[in-house]
Write a protein that holds these residues in place. Structure first.
Motif, mmCIF file in Angstrom:
data_model
loop_
_atom_site.group_PDB
_atom_site.id
_atom_site.type_symbol
_atom_site.label_atom_id
_atom_site.label_comp_id
_atom_site.label_asym_id
_atom_site.label_seq_id
_atom_site.Cartn_x
_atom_site.Cartn_y
_atom_site.Cartn_z
ATOM 1 N N SER A 46 7.699 19.364 100.768
ATOM 2 C CA SER A 46 8.116 20.757 100.612
ATOM 3 C C SER A 46 8.545 21.042 99.176
ATOM 4 C CB SER A 46 9.251 21.096 101.583
ATOM 5 O OG SER A 46 10.447 20.401 101.244
ATOM 6 N N VAL A 47 9.173 20.070 98.530
ATOM 7 C CA VAL A 47 9.589 20.249 97.133
ATOM 8 C C VAL A 47 8.363 20.357 96.233
ATOM 9 C CG1 VAL A 47 10.751 19.173 95.176
ATOM 10 C CG2 VAL A 47 11.812 19.123 97.444
ATOM 11 N N ASN A 48 7.386 19.486 96.441
ATOM 12 C CA ASN A 48 6.172 19.535 95.617
ATOM 13 C C ASN A 48 5.443 20.868 95.759
ATOM 14 O OD1 ASN A 48 6.590 16.932 94.659
ATOM 15 N ND2 ASN A 48 5.344 15.977 96.251
ATOM 16 N N PRO A 53 3.771 25.457 91.563
ATOM 17 C CA PRO A 53 3.608 26.765 90.897
ATOM 18 C C PRO A 53 4.743 27.080 89.924
ATOM 19 C CG PRO A 53 4.238 27.069 93.200
ATOM 20 C CD PRO A 53 3.930 25.617 93.022
ATOM 21 N N MET A 54 5.972 26.651 90.230
ATOM 22 C CA MET A 54 7.084 26.965 89.341
ATOM 23 C C MET A 54 6.949 26.260 88.000
ATOM 24 S SD MET A 54 11.227 26.816 89.964
ATOM 25 C CE MET A 54 11.417 25.027 89.889
ATOM 26 N N ASN A 59 9.069 24.967 83.063
ATOM 27 C CA ASN A 59 9.358 23.537 83.265
ATOM 28 C C ASN A 59 10.240 22.964 82.162
ATOM 29 O OD1 ASN A 59 7.507 23.498 81.180
ATOM 30 N ND2 ASN A 59 6.423 21.687 81.938
ATOM 31 N N THR A 60 11.038 23.837 81.554
ATOM 32 C CA THR A 60 12.038 23.410 80.572
ATOM 33 C C THR A 60 13.338 24.144 80.888
ATOM 34 O OG1 THR A 60 11.569 25.197 79.007
ATOM 35 C CG2 THR A 60 10.252 23.166 78.800
ATOM 36 N N ILE A 76 11.406 28.729 95.263
ATOM 37 C CA ILE A 76 11.979 27.665 96.102
ATOM 38 C C ILE A 76 12.510 28.164 97.440
ATOM 39 C CG2 ILE A 76 12.603 26.407 94.008
ATOM 40 C CD1 ILE A 76 15.569 27.018 94.714
ATOM 41 N N LYS A 77 12.209 29.396 97.810
ATOM 42 C CA LYS A 77 12.795 29.990 99.012
ATOM 43 C C LYS A 77 12.360 29.317 100.314
ATOM 44 C CE LYS A 77 9.317 33.669 98.858
ATOM 45 N NZ LYS A 77 9.121 35.125 98.620
#
Length: 228
Positions: A46-48, A53-54, A59-60, A76-77
């Motif tokens: 689920s995290v992956n 997309p995020m 990613n910083t 992440i909803k």
């Protein structure tokens, strides 16, 4: 459990998976930190699904901060506790920028000072991103350590200390990954799959399980004996 048996368990796990790693997807220490923070009470799958997309967009620490809480929540909803996690992610990014020049620190104390980062998360990051021989005890590792007799303990800190003490030095870096994967796919919570477990001969679990077909046959035999 004696040292020889512990060594044999890790030798077996190593032979099955010589280069284990996390199932969380990441390319930088920062991405790993975010993924591990999100993985609390959530599956790696689920995290992956959320981070793929995020991370393409942010990613910083700076780009996550620019998303804001609402922007992070958008991605992440589908993960449990997403509102609290979004708040912690934003606060952590602020702290990384203000105190660590946007870099993930490689020290436990510094990591644990970040919002939403506890000992387990710090251990995963130290091990996987920075190569330190830490062992992050989650529910899988806690179960495997107690069930097998490898490192029994009443709480995660006791188990962590026991694993650090009794795991031979050459296996300490990979021990976390071997044990979590073993607990996830073989030594499962509700019903350990002892019938195809490669460390079953070394395991001290008293109630070993049979393969479903053999268990059915054994149950049928018992029923016939009772009837007769």
């Amino acid at each position: 459990m004696n040292l020889a048996k512990r060594r044999a368990i890790f030798e077996t796990l190593q032979s099955l998976n010589p280069h284990p790693t996390t199932e969380l997807e990441y390319t930088t220490p920062f991405e790993l930190l975010i993924a591990v923070m999100l993985s609390a009470q959530a599956t790696d799958i689920s995290v992956n699904k959320a981070t793929r997309p995020m991370f393409k967009v942010a990613n910083t620490p700076q780009t996550i901060l620019e998303l804001g809480e609402a922007g992070v929540i958008h991605y992440i909803k589908t993960i449990g506790l997403f509102r609290t996690k979004a708040k912690n992610l934003i606060a952590t990014c602020k702290m990384l920028l203000e105190d660590y020049a946007g870099q993930v620190p490689a020290q436990r104390e510094a990591l644990e000072s970040l919002p939403g980062v506890g000992r387990k998360t710090a251990n995963v990051v130290l091990n996987t991103a920075f190569g330190q021989p830490t062992i992050a005890v989650d529910t899988h590792i806690f179960r495997v350590a107690n069930r097998t007799g490898l490192a029994p303990g009443k709480d995660v800190r006791v188990v962590e200390a026991a694993l650090e003490k009794y795991t031979p030095k050459e296996f300490q870096h990979d021990a976390h990954h071997w044990l979590i994967l073993h607990g996830r796919y073989v030594c499962k919570a509700r019903r350990p799959e002892c019938w195809h477990c490669m460390i079953e001969p070394l395991c001290e679990y008293k109630t070993k399980t049979l393969a479903p077909d053999l268990e059915l046959k054994a149950s049928a035999r018992q029923s016939r004996v009772k009837i007769n």
